[in-house]
Design an enzyme around this catalytic site. Structure first.
Site, PDB file in Angstrom:
ATOM      1  N   SER A 283      48.779  11.783  44.526  1.00 47.72           N
ATOM      2  CA  SER A 283      47.586  12.251  43.825  1.00 47.72           C
ATOM      3  C   SER A 283      46.685  11.068  43.500  1.00 47.72           C
ATOM      4  O   SER A 283      47.122   9.917  43.502  1.00 47.72           O
ATOM      5  CB  SER A 283      47.968  12.969  42.529  1.00 47.72           C
ATOM      6  OG  SER A 283      48.196  12.050  41.471  1.00 47.72           O
ATOM      7  N   ASP A 284      45.423  11.349  43.209  1.00 49.56           N
ATOM      8  CA  ASP A 284      44.569  10.339  42.615  1.00 49.56           C
ATOM      9  C   ASP A 284      44.882  10.293  41.115  1.00 49.56           C
ATOM     10  O   ASP A 284      45.657  11.102  40.593  1.00 49.56           O
ATOM     11  CB  ASP A 284      43.100  10.659  42.866  1.00 49.56           C
ATOM     12  CG  ASP A 284      42.228   9.415  42.864  1.00 49.56           C
ATOM     13  OD1 ASP A 284      42.615   8.413  42.228  1.00 49.56           O
ATOM     14  OD2 ASP A 284      41.158   9.438  43.493  1.00 49.56           O
ATOM     15  N   TYR A 285      44.282   9.351  40.433  1.00 48.27           N
ATOM     16  CA  TYR A 285      44.560   9.103  39.012  1.00 48.27           C
ATOM     17  C   TYR A 285      44.340  10.384  38.195  1.00 48.27           C
ATOM     18  O   TYR A 285      43.205  10.848  38.057  1.00 48.27           O
ATOM     19  CB  TYR A 285      43.629   7.987  38.534  1.00 48.27           C
ATOM     20  CG  TYR A 285      43.998   7.307  37.246  1.00 48.27           C
ATOM     21  CD1 TYR A 285      44.518   6.017  37.247  1.00 48.27           C
ATOM     22  CD2 TYR A 285      43.812   7.938  36.025  1.00 48.27           C
ATOM     23  CE1 TYR A 285      44.831   5.373  36.057  1.00 48.27           C
ATOM     24  CE2 TYR A 285      44.127   7.306  34.835  1.00 48.27           C
ATOM     25  CZ  TYR A 285      44.636   6.016  34.857  1.00 48.27           C
ATOM     26  OH  TYR A 285      44.950   5.387  33.677  1.00 48.27           O
ATOM     27  N   GLY A 287      44.810  13.299  38.986  1.00 51.66           N
ATOM     28  CA  GLY A 287      44.158  14.330  39.798  1.00 51.66           C
ATOM     29  C   GLY A 287      44.762  15.710  39.633  1.00 51.66           C
ATOM     30  O   GLY A 287      44.048  16.718  39.716  1.00 51.66           O
TER      31      GLY A 287
END
Length: 759
Positions: A283-285, A287
């Protein structure tokens, strides 16, 4: 003889296949045995990727994260720097956790580590794949010597909207160029053997379509047809997968009404099944958590949605760690899917060699010699000079003479902190260099240098504060605007030529740095206007992380050199180019509009049913009342100190059939008095298709170096592979018909011929 060669190659291929198969079997056996010992909590722990907060050495063991590491609830960490800190944390995992599973350590090594290269948009302007690969290799050497083994790079998001701040972090508007850069970066990071201690696991991002945010506002909604998606935006991601990228990061935006982090069609059907991606998806931060604000559900719901969609690792949010156990009991997720995700993380660690030696990236002696070394800095200086784009050079204002007196003026002339640009998180700003310092060191003994700041970055102090984050202050001068301007005019009066270092600061582009106005700040423009009134030659050294609207500057400023944000050695490279030691050869990878109202503006657009024919303005044709359709500077544009001439384009045949190939050639001649490099660009237009096709598409390029008076034949081999596209049914194929073949110096200035290609 050919048959013998083919037979030999087949044996080599068979041998390589058998070796890789044996390695995979060994890895699978190891991981099967390990996972058989793991509890559900330990499996979920591998899916957890918190930020370290960058511990103070000696404090890691007493932190909250330390307790989670010892309990097997952490799979990796990011935002931690230095061998000493990483060694301290790794010891917790391999000496105090039950199964002694090592951690991965990630960082945003985006365009260099401590040796910082130009921002990615600037790197893409080199159009030089070996050079780009070399920059990634140096970054991998440096970061890995400091204990890092995973980078969240390359970012390959296509963007046609310069209002979007993260256009600075990508490779511009073109999918073909973006795909070539993706492959070069991944090879540079990962090398040929990921288990070597000088490699980094690469992570292509942001999958997918992140660069197409509505209104150019970061994290915004993205919505487009799948035909457009696959033909214009997805190619660089697929190129990265084909190049063997080890990990993929999901994007913040939604696709077809469902956020990417929870989009099974995107993460599983396309990425894993259609493209055959075998690595891990992170995932992104936060996300996953951010899907709550999208309106998809609570943390428990969105975590289960992401897991079922095919996401493997949760960055920072800890939704996987804290909710999937309950979701498993409720049969909202399956143990098989959790096991699959856990396996992907363990496989990445195995391929990095961490199970064999958890400390293989931790060597205190390497960092002393490899980080910010003299050799790396020399390379960074060379690379930076290749990224600069000469936008204008009236009356051969450049190169400058190494004699007389020069006024160096502007808010970015003596500001070392901003040279590295956005996302230079590992840079040691105390080691940075300003343009003024570089001028003094390189030509100070030959030229009198008169410096003045001239103006602040912006008249609005609050805006300047927002544009100077992360230690990149502009050191606002509290004198009045008139006092600053008068000081600049005094410096100009004592000089023969004026160099103005102006434009954006580093953090005016990048994440969450979208802009609705693409002009140079007004106070800087007023400074340039006043300096032009002196009647002396003015050179604008333009710092920017995006295409800007430079219509006024292009009309009135004699010379404009776009240097992007050139990195830790960039100021020296700027001096090299301004004074003629290096001939600029950069070409734009993103179109520069005349004004922001033209955005989005890109070369490979579709025609309408009423395309503009003839000069602007024509009623009932597709154009504006107040501005022409043309860009200020087109895709692929860039001048040189010399002049290149293109002959007419010659095809080896104007007809082809099936899998035949055709050669398209021009003769390139250096007509000027400087040795120089030219990026020769190949474009193709599919004249008639089953769906509408772009007016042109980049399909190849070569960077050619020629001495004055020298000529060379530049040839491109075209095959049906270059003619393929995704049709209405998303089938990737080519169609028979006429094709315009174009070769030139940019997307607008080309030589053309037509070929008929039958099935």
């Amino acid at each position: 003889m050919k048959n013998i060669v083919k037979l030999a190659l087949s044996f080599v291929g068979l041998f390589i296949f058998s070796v890789l198969h044996a390695q995979d079997a060994k890895m699978n056996t190891f991981i099967n045995q390990l996972m058989a010992k793991m509890t559900l909590e330990e499996k979920l722990g591998q899916l957890n990727l918190p930020s370290s907060g960058d511990f103070v050495t000696g404090a890691a063991a007493s932190s909250d994260i330390a307790k989670k590491i010892e309990a097997g609830k952490v799979g990796g960490l990011f935002n931690i720097k230095s061998v000493a800190k990483i060694k301290e944390v790794q010891k917790l995992a391999v000496e105090k956790s039950r199964l002694k599973i090592p951690l991965m350590f990630g960082m945003d090594v985006i365009h260099g580590y401590e040796t910082v290269f130009p921002i990615p948009l600037g790197m893409s302007a080199t159009w030089d794949m070996p050079l780009i690969e070399r920059s990634a290799r140096i970054a991998a050497n440096e970061a890995s010597s400091d204990g890092i083994n995973w980078t969240f790079s390359p970012m390959v998001d296509i963007s046609r909207d310069p209002r979007w701040g993260r256009i600075s972090e990508g490779n511009g508007e073109d999918p073909y160029l973006g795909g070539q850069i993706a492959k070069a970066m991944i090879k540079g990071y990962q090398g040929n053997d990921l288990s070597k201690n000088n490699t980094l696991l690469a992570c292509v991002k942001h999958y997918a379509l992140y660069g197409a945010a509505e209104a150019g506002r970061d994290y915004g909604t993205t919505d487009m047809s799948r035909v457009r998606m696959f033909n214009e935006y997805m190619l660089p991601y697929k190129a990265a997968v084909d190049a063997g990228v080890g990990s993929v990061m999901a994007s913040f935006n939604e696709i077809d009404g469902l956020p990417a982090h929870g989009n099974k069609w995107l993460l599983t059907d396309v990425l894993k099944k259609q493209w055959g991606f075998k690595g891990m998806v992170v995932s992104d931060y936060t996300g996953i958590n951010e899907m709550i604000a999208h309106g998809v559900g609570d943390l428990k719901t969105v975590s289960a949605l992401s897991m079922n969609a095919g996401l493997d690792m949760d960055m920072v949010g800890e939704g996987f760690l804290t909710t999937l156990g309950a979701s498993l009991k409720e049969k909202k997720v399956t143990l098989a899917r959790i096991d699959e995700a856990c396996r992907k993380i363990l496989e990445a660690k195995y391929k990095l060699g961490l199970f064999e030696d958890p400390y293989r990236y931790i060597d205190e002696n390497r960092a002393k010699t490899e980080v910010f070394s003299a050799a790396n800095r020399k390379e960074a200086r060379t690379i930076a000079a290749q990224s600069f784009v000469l936008l204008k050079n009236a009356n051969n204002t450049l190169p400058l003479k190494k004699s007389g007196a020069i006024a160096l003026i502007g808010p970015l002339a003596d500001n070392k902190e901003n040279m590295g640009g956005t996302w230079s998180v590992a840079a040691n700003l105390s080691k940075a260099t300003s343009l003024l310092q570089a001028f003094k060191e390189t030509i100070g003994d030959k030229v009198a240098i008169h410096y003045a700041k001239g103006s602040n970055l912006d008249a609005d102090a609050k805006f300047e504060e927002r544009a100077g984050m992360f230690g990149k202050s502009l050191k606002r001068d509290n004198r009045t605007d008139d006092q600053l301007l008068n000081e600049a005019l005094d410096a100009a009066a004592k000089s023969d030529v004026i160099v103005v270092a102006a434009g954006e600061s580093a953090e005016m582009s990048g994440e969450a740095s979208s802009r609705s106005n693409l002009d140079i700040p007004g106070i800087q423009k007023n400074l340039i206007k006043a300096l032009l009134k002196t009647g002396k030659p003015v050179v604008l050294v333009l710092f920017t992380g995006r295409p800007l609207t430079l219509t006024w500057e292009n009309e009135y400023v004699p010379a404009i050199l776009n240097v992007w944000f050139p990195g830790s050695e960039g100021p020296y490279a700027i001096a090299d180019v301004l004074f003629g030691d290096v001939n600029p050869s950069g070409k734009l990878s993103a179109t520069f509009p005349q004004n922001v109202g033209q955005v989005p503006l890109f070369y490979n657009h579709k025609n309408t049913g009423r395309p503009l024919r003839g000069p602007w303005f024509q009623k009932f044709q597709s154009n504006y009342l107040d501005v022409s359709n043309d860009p200020l500077y087109p895709f692929g544009y860039g001048l040189s100190y010399t002049n290149f001439n293109y002959s007419d384009l010659v095809l080896s045949s104007n007809k082809a059939k099936g899998n035949q190939s055709v050669t398209a050639s021009v003769t390139l001649t250096n007509k000027g008095s400087y040795e120089g490099k030219e990026v020769v660009q190949l474009y193709i237009r599919d004249v008639v298709g089953s769906i509408t096709r772009p007016v042109s598409e980049l399909k190849g390029f070569q960077k050619i170096s020629l001495k004055p008076g020298e000529s060379t034949k530049v040839s491109f081999t075209i095959t049906p592979e270059d003619l393929k596209f995704y049709n209405y049914d998303l089938k990737y194929d080519w169609e028979a018909g006429d094709f315009d073949i174009m070769i030139g110096t940019n997307a607008q200035t080309v030589k053309k011929a037509t070929i008929n290609w039958s099935k």
